[in-house]
Design an enzyme around this catalytic site. Structure first.
Site, PDB file in Angstrom:
ATOM      1  N   LYS A 116       0.832  -1.205   0.000  1.00  0.00           N
ATOM      2  CA  LYS A 116       0.000   0.000   0.000  1.00  0.00           C
ATOM      3  C   LYS A 116       0.868   1.258   0.000  1.00  0.00           C
ATOM      4  CE  LYS A 116      -4.279  -1.668   2.129  1.00  0.00           C
ATOM      5  NZ  LYS A 116      -4.024  -3.096   2.047  1.00  0.00           N
ATOM      6  N   GLU A 200      -3.002   6.919   8.082  1.00  0.00           N
ATOM      7  CA  GLU A 200      -3.715   7.930   7.319  1.00  0.00           C
ATOM      8  C   GLU A 200      -4.707   8.674   8.207  1.00  0.00           C
ATOM      9  OE1 GLU A 200      -3.809   5.818   2.924  1.00  0.00           O
ATOM     10  OE2 GLU A 200      -5.578   5.708   4.211  1.00  0.00           O
ATOM     11  N   ARG A 292      -7.018  -8.230  -8.735  1.00  0.00           N
ATOM     12  CA  ARG A 292      -7.734  -9.500  -8.883  1.00  0.00           C
ATOM     13  C   ARG A 292      -9.201  -9.189  -9.106  1.00  0.00           C
ATOM     14  NH1 ARG A 292     -10.328  -9.177  -4.045  1.00  0.00           N
ATOM     15  NH2 ARG A 292      -9.159  -8.424  -2.252  1.00  0.00           N
TER      16      ARG A 292
END
Length: 667
Positions: A116, A200, A292
């Protein structure tokens, strides 16, 4: 196109992929663990190969065993489904080295989006907007704590290599940061083998909106509009819908173009999902890209009219995308609900057990293409059958219900109806919770955000209440049906323990235990009498040895339900609710008293931490033990104030369901 496809997954996604492959004339190979030898996905394929023990690390995560199965069966391609090896860069590379097509993006794209932190840095260079936060490699706890203090609380800690809500915590204050970080890292290491995290700013009342992208090897890339996945528990999606309510054409285009830019930045090929967090004012930020197929892909299929698994297979075989961006159209509204084996009234705690009874809505075959007309109103994607076990080894999802309507309100009503036709016994499920969600005023008005479930907790997760009279009447009627069946089967009428006597039937009283309270139902020739109401007539509409469909008339209204009668209890399914009544047991009181101060493991798992010692005085609600099960951490708390008499297990110990963890002296 390939002649043989190996499906490196299990459950509903393996069955889903097999269905499309069968329609395209492709031979399929299933792989299975020891726990799945008799599973539905094994029967759905043309051939099946055992790849290891029940734990995922010993089977579905064994790249060597999967590749060996592909070689032995002559598979030209491997579809990884989602989860397990689907986003494993090394596996994608190993497939290429073995000359087997990986039905997914190139390994380089998986690597680019696998972290990430690295993905956010890449997206920043590509001009995709990001949430303020720290995404770097420095991982010392003190350093991360300082960054969180700078960002300002609340903050969100997320596993850098994670997904599915695992390794994720919302931290409300600086004092809570250290403990939350440690828990995130343990969960991330256990689930992904990597404890690196990012931090975050936690957005207030955000929506989770994702864009389905598709790219081929000819350089074409497009987006199939959006899905709203805001309704979540434990940071995991529960309800998904397409299109997103309130989405404007301008915003849809901006998000779609940003998603395509993200895909192009990593040289993407195949199906992928770019996930955004959106604020009420319309601003949106990149969260992550899932390289995916997503669990929620059916809602996109139903509103776009295309089979995304077929697109995956065709692109993997080198074919171009079947259409361009300008040819795509939205048609109606679709909603997906995930049916989980979990106890929604106890923090969505996963449930394990055998599916003693399983009845899902009638599935209408899904059709695709421009001439297919309206999609099926109800679609069921499932991977289990009655009698199958929900084990602690894998995700506890039982099935997905997907409905289509001409607009959102019609789709919502159809989902509510489909949930009312869903009957599952043997494990706890979230069916009743989902039904309440469909009825919820905020959901009905599309007042959506990722905190909706918590915000509406009082109505979505109400305190236990006595079963309504209609459920009690249905249960009593089902019990009478079972007694009548036993009478018909008995060779000697004097062996039957009922109230029949020569000269006529007597009035009698049935007793059912509802959440510890005894409920009494009088039975006489006129029917059932309960709660001071007049006689209630009833009828058995259909029955078999396992269950009965019963109809009762109560207070001038007629209702029907399904009733299962066991040796010690009765289960009633009515209006998407499941009610369980036990039969009187003289020893029950003594048994309850004996276990009052004993904390048992709610499922099989591993002890992660113990926060109590013998002799400690504890308060009600105090955390005593942390377990890991089904890839999630679960905290066992004190039911009341008391003193710790004994601690039975230590960190690292594996425990069985029902194992006594701590003995308390209450009071």
């Amino acid at each position: 196109m390939f002649h043989t496809l190996l499906i490196a997954n299990r459950g509903e996604i393996a069955c889903r992929v097999a269905a499309t492959a069968r329609r395209l004339g492709i031979r399929t190979v299933a792989v299975y663990s020891d726990a799945d030898a008799g599973a539905r996905h094994v029967a759905a394929c043309d051939e099946a190969v055992r790849i290891g023990g029940p734990a995922a690390r010993d089977s579905y995560l064994r790249a060597d065993a999967v590749l060996d199965a592909a070689r032995r069966t002559g598979a030209q391609a491997i579809h990884p489904g989602y989860g397990f090896l689907s986003e494993n860069e090394a596996f994608a590379r190993a497939c290429a080295d073995a000359g087997i097509v990986f039905v997914g993006p190139p390994a380089s794209a998986i690597a680019a989006m696998g972290s990430k932190s690295a993905a956010k840095a890449l997206m920043e260079r590509a001009g995709v907007p990001l949430v303020p936060g720290y995404h770097g490699d420095t991982q010392e706890a003190e350093f991360l704590h300082a960054r969180a203090d700078e960002i300002g609380y609340p903050v969100l800690i997320k596993a850098s290599a994670g997904g599915g809500g695992k390794g994720m915590r919302v931290v409300e204050s600086s004092t809570a940061f250290t403990g939350a970080l440690a828990s995130c890292r343990r969960e991330a290491a256990a689930s992904f083998g990597d404890d690196q995290v990012l931090i975050e700013r936690y957005l207030q009342k955000p929506r989770h909106i994702e864009i389905q992208v598709f790219a081929d090897t000819q350089g074409n890339c497009l987006y199939l509009f959006e899905r709203d996945c805001s309704v979540q528990r434990r940071h995991q999606k529960v309800i998904e819908e397409a299109p997103a309510p309130g989405m404007t054409g301008e915003r849809r285009r901006a998000m779609g173009e940003a998603a395509v830019a993200a895909a192009r930045a990593v040289g993407y090929v195949g199906a992928g999902t770019v996930e955004f967090i959106a604020e009420p004012d319309g601003r949106f930020y990149f969260m992550e890209m899932n390289t995916r197929l997503q669990v929620e892909h059916p809602v996109t299929e139903m509103v776009c009219g295309h089979d995304l698994v077929e697109w995956q297979l065709r692109v993997a075989a080198g074919e171009p995308l079947p259409c361009g961006q300008e040819a795509l159209r939205l048609h109606g509204h679709a909603i997906e609900a995930r049916i989980y084996a979990e106890n929604a009234d106890k923090g969505f705690l996963p449930s394990v057990g055998r599916l003693q009874h399983l009845r899902l809505p009638a599935h209408v075959a899904f059709t695709v293409g421009a001439d297919a007309g309206e999609p099926a109103a109800v679609r069921v994607d499932g991977g289990v059958r009655a009698g199958d076990a929900i084990t602690p080894y894998y995700d506890p999802m039982i099935a997905k219900l997907i409905v289509w309507g001409r607009d959102r309100d019609e789709a919502r009503r159809r989902m509510r109806q489909a949930l009312g036709q869903t009957e599952i016994a043997g494990v706890h499920t979230n069916v009743a919770f989902l039904a309440r969600l469909m009825d919820d005023e905020a959901f009905a008005q599309a007042d959506l955000d990722t905190g909706l479930i918590e915000r509406r907790k009082a109505s979505l997760q109400p305190r236990p209440a006595p079963a309504p009279s209609v459920a009690l009447a249905l249960g009593a009627a089902g019990l009478l049906r079972q007694q009548a069946r036993a009478a018909a089967c008995s060779p000697d009428p004097w062996d039957i323990a009922d109230d029949w006597r020569p000269g006529g039937a007597a009035s009698r009283v049935l007793e059912l235990i509802d959440q510890g309270d005894t409920r009494r139902i009088q039975v006489d020739a006129a029917g059932l009498r309960l709660d001071e109401q007049p006689a209630t007539p009833f009828a058995w509409l259909a029955d078999d040895p396992a269950c009965a469909t019963v109809r009762v008339t109560l207070g001038g209204q007629t209702a029907s339900g399904t009733v299962l009668v066991g040796q010690t209890g009765i289960t009633v399914f009515h209006d998407a609710r499941r009610y369980t009544f036990s039969l009187p047991d003289p020893a029950a009181g003594a048994n309850e008293a004996a276990g009052a101060g004993h904390l048992a493991a709610p499922m099989p798992g591993k002890i992660i931490a113990v926060h109590a010692n013998p002799g400690d005085t504890v308060k009600a609600g105090q955390a005593l033990v942390v377990m890991e099960a089904m890839k999630m951490e679960h905290t066992i708390t004190a039911p009341a104030a008391g003193k710790v008499a004994a601690v039975r297990y230590a960190p690292g110990d594996q425990v069985a369901e029902g194992a006594e963890l701590i003995e308390l002296t209450l009071g």
